[in-house]
Design an enzyme around this catalytic site. Sequence first.
Site, PDB file in Angstrom:
ATOM      1  CD  GLN B 223     -59.214  -0.849 -13.696  1.00  0.00           C
ATOM      2  OE1 GLN B 223     -60.290  -0.812 -13.128  1.00  0.00           O
ATOM      3  NE2 GLN B 223     -58.097  -0.461 -13.099  1.00  0.00           N
ATOM      4  NE  ARG B 372     -57.752   8.492  -9.156  1.00  0.00           N
ATOM      5  CZ  ARG B 372     -58.137   9.443  -9.969  1.00  0.00           C
ATOM      6  NH1 ARG B 372     -59.401   9.653 -10.186  1.00  0.00           N
ATOM      7  NH2 ARG B 372     -57.265  10.200 -10.586  1.00  0.00           N
ATOM      8  CB  CYS B 373     -55.862   3.314  -3.005  1.00  0.00           C
ATOM      9  SG  CYS B 373     -56.162   1.887  -1.994  1.00  0.00           S
ATOM     10  CD  GLU B 742     -53.629   3.709  -7.451  1.00  0.00           C
ATOM     11  OE1 GLU B 742     -54.292   2.869  -8.063  1.00  0.00           O
ATOM     12  OE2 GLU B 742     -52.673   3.413  -6.731  1.00  0.00           O
TER      13      GLU B 742
END
Lengths: 289, 788, 163
Positions: B223, B372-373, B742
């Site tokens: 990423q 995802r946070c 998120e």
Amino acid sequence: MIPANFNYHKVTSVKEAIALSTELGEEAKYMSGGHSLLPMMKLRFATPEHIIDISKIEGLSYIKEDGDMLKIGAMTTQTEMEHNDLLKENYPIMGDAIWLTADPSVRNVGTLGGNIAHGDAANDQPALMLAMRATVVAEGADGTKSIPIDEFFHGFYMTALEPSDVLTEIQIPKAKKGSGGAYVKIERKVGDYATAGVAVHVELDDNGVCQQIGIGLTNVSAVPMRLERGEEVLRGQTITDELIAQVGKIASEDCEPESDLRGSEAYKRSVVDTITKRMLNKALERARQ
Amino acid sequence: MFKCKTSPEVGGMGHSVKRKEDARFLHGKGNYVDDVKLPGQLMMVMVRSPYAYAKIKSINKEKALAIPGVLAVITGYDLKEFNLHWMPTLLSDTQMVLPTDTVMHQSQEVCAVIATDRYIAVDGAEAVEVDYEPMKALVDPYKALDDDAPLLRPDKEGQEDNQIYHWEKGDRAKTDDVIAKADVVVKERVYLPRIHVASIETCGCNASYDKDTKKLTVYLTTQAPHAIRTIVALVAGHVGLSEEKIRVIAPDIGGGFGGKVPVYPAYVVAIAATFLIGKPVKWIEDRSENLVNGFARDYHMDCELAATKDGKIQAFKVSTLADHGYTDSSANPSKFPTGMFSICTGSYDYEHAFAELDAVYTNKAPGGVAYRCSFRVTEAVHAIERMVDKLAAEIKMDPAEIRFKNFIKKEQFPYASPLGWNYDSGDYKQTLEKAMEMIGYDDYKKEQAEKRAQGKLMGIGICTFTEVVGAGPSKDFDILGIAMFDSAEIRVHPTGKALARFGTKSQGQGHETTYAQILAEELGIPYTDIEIDEGDTDTAPYGLGTYASRSTPTAGAAAAMAARKLKDKGRKIAAHLLEVSEEDIEWEVGKYFVKGAPEKSKTIQDVAFAAYTNIPPGMEPGFEATHYYDPPNLTFPNGAYICVVEVEEETGAIDVKRFVAIDDCGNVINPMIVEGQVHGGLTQGIAPAMYEGIVYDDEGNVLNGTLMDYLVPTAVESPHWETGHTITPSPHHPLGAKGVAESPTVGAPPAIANAIIDALYPLGIKHLDIPITPDKVWDAIQVAKAKA
Amino acid sequence: MGKHNVTMTINGESVTAEVDSRLLLVHFIRENLDLTGTHIGCDTSNCGACTIMLDGKSIKSCTYLTVRADGANITTIEGVAAEGTNSHLQQAFHDQHGLHCGFCTPGMIIRSMDLLKTNPNPTEEEIRWGISGNLCRCTGYNNIVKSVQQAATEMAKEKEASV
């Protein structure tokens, strides 16, 4: 995840399969749909030297009523069973179970014979077969044999089949007026092996008295389990809520679950009680229709 | 609501245009790392430890090397020759690339087998003989600091116990004092279990070193390609890998969710292998390797929330034990070992808070993935939202009412939180009101009362969360010292079409569409005329990558700023073409015109053409701009989620009847994509709430390391999600946007947990840790009944 | 060990090859034929990323031996529609935003083709159960359900028009 090396053999007849299996001996395994065996080979839990592919044998895929028997060819896929009008109409318990088994793409390949012959108490069909008093028909080196389902499951992944026996047909007493069956399993998510499953088949006479009853349990014992003590309570009786409650209790007592990722032993015994009662009621409802 | 400035054809902000990237995925032409096949391709498979803690007595390569096609078996000793057997983590810890003497967790990489073919490499890995001497593993983090606990990291100088660090924020004394004097204090130990991102594409790489040109090319599931390039240069510079000769390419990524930020040991081994062999070496993780390695969460949080008897919150205290496994490999900004955990004071206005955390080593896989946070926000939000509900139940106040009573008010923004954040904007009251209206809150309350009277278990759960995303301002945020800006580079071609490149990397978020929309908004060039390119460090401008919902807050802002630079240049060119002075030129989307004479105009395409063909005297030719955006603040998306459940007492079965999510992510670029992101995040929220969690036995073995037992929800478990929006634009972001992806992962788990616990409350059950499964519910009911 | 000649039709073209007994069909498709649209996600037949159409039925090619596909007619995502065109399902996934990262998409589309063949007018529940062997980690499934619904509607319209 990749299987170890092996030799692949395709056979086109049961005779050929038996001859080859006899010749190759213990290191040979039959593969039908492959959805039980191949995952074990990929994880290298199973490393057979020879795979004999029996899925190409012609004539073992059928669903028909013949005399007083329902006969299903061992190579019939679960999808073929799911969409079969005869089963939908007269044997709704089959649809109950298939809908809850793995997923549609797996059911396109997985066969009824494979689901039973694997001898896994976590598979769904064994409980149905126990409830419906099936007979397993197999061909072996010594000819055709009919094995009552009660004598079929011997242990963990062990059955009455000799290594070279090919399971060819499942025979189930034909659905009569006043008969009904139902299956359900508790699963952690759709397609999972059962936390616990219960299959019930019941036959009532015109007065609503229970003439025949079969109860099979999924994945709450090392070997697919028939609830004989529970059946005895109901056989010959007009089935009442009290009797149903009694059988639920018996089911929770007689099953042999272990605590694992699917829940504690106590939880499993409790849900077996609950779903046994539910399936008895559902089977009765169907029988009375 | 947001009003579109552009036509649907131009497709600027606010238009739900269809995604530009879809075509290749729909036709099987996506290009993921495992799809990249290079001439002379070799395959690598890792041998992994069956034990959680063991001495390696010997590794025998012979049988593996005897297999035709097996070219090499690489061990820690082979890497030690190049001083590559250990690597630094981003948070100043160290991680083994390959061990020389000890394995620290089950499934740790032990050695690598390189072969001509995937199948042969697997056979080779099976044939390697490793002699282990198993040791008693330290599995329970609460025992990590016991006197008799084994010292797991004697390799670290000065390390005398298993504590990695202690962190704290806020005023302990004052907070304790307020708690001691409060009317009401509720306490709970809230555990967020170890979970895995389980993107459907696992991790992998294809590393290729050319011994003649000295160029290393690595196709990587990452990423953050630029950060990886710099890390490789820093870690392997001493063997001759120089940053200008390193090219990291992140091709299509099959889901990231934070799991593709870290540098996994096998990446380094593959790079070392290609460096030594001179042929491309590909490593693709199988699912079990994926699930057992790398994790998120694993915070044990002791919470105390103090309030007046009428429900006004006064103070919050949380003391956390963090299980990091055998090394702290969290991919956090350097100054934030616990990420943004101090957002834990939530959406509420009160003065006193204190948060502390002790991180410890255990014999488990490292990870600390920001799943995802935005770095530990999920943990923080779960803690406060559970406690607010517990407080409401304790004082018999409606959970919505207690939130209204304590919300930070719209007019209080920008709001300085007790633990030091500066919330940019929000209207929490409006957002919760909208959620309540959409779900029909009052009706459900009535239905619940009726059902409870019949002995049925029905629950309504609320979560009103505040996220903190978009890391981040360079004064506070860096990774390895590199400021967490992000970048955009725009080239407008003579025909008025454009190519724009970014330092971020989409993993499914739809950057090829949304970035084009931002440029369409700013320049008036139709989004269909703009190609977006990311992920190749040889071509894209430097950026820190896509995670922590930072793409829109940073790279999206960079796109707008770069476009504005172009517009300024375009104004000069337009003035030249229209033969007026620059001050007389005005702009409306897509064209420049003469003030007072709108019929005299030049389109952006005319201007682009002129930039190459009819350049004003003295002006540099071309029509390009680059911007590196250093955000002045973080953004604070927020939302109100409400969940309705029914629980069956007999079996513990949980039925999610409704779930409504209202999100405020500021101005929206593409509503269709935002809604899609919310849907996906919600399913990733119900997953840990009800299904997922990595389970260890007492020996440190993972018990659910395949997708047969790690229960990723299917379409059947995933409810029909209902979504909506409120909009309070970010005052400091050039587009007023905040980032969204998120929020649902953060907000859904407490909403679901609160609903289930609300359902069970009449039985005397006041808390359950997630995942809340039917068997856990059933067990809790039995305990509660036995007590009663 | 054990080499076998196999011949099969893949996306309308006949393919002949010599393969090992143990070669999994998904690897044959991806690595021997370079049809990389079929993916591998779990290795245990849980995720469905490897779903292909074999003799008109969706199957999981990670749990199928290549030798067993001798004589089969196979469609992968690359063969679902002529280049430059979309099938109803492909169009619907695009229109309804039924994909994010795209990794599960080929399997999801192939599976949905089989679903709509056996059940041309499925309810939402039937769609959800029908794709339950295909995991998606991005979309939350809402829009995949809508995609399959749109395709069902379009296919029904087309069928009606052709009658």
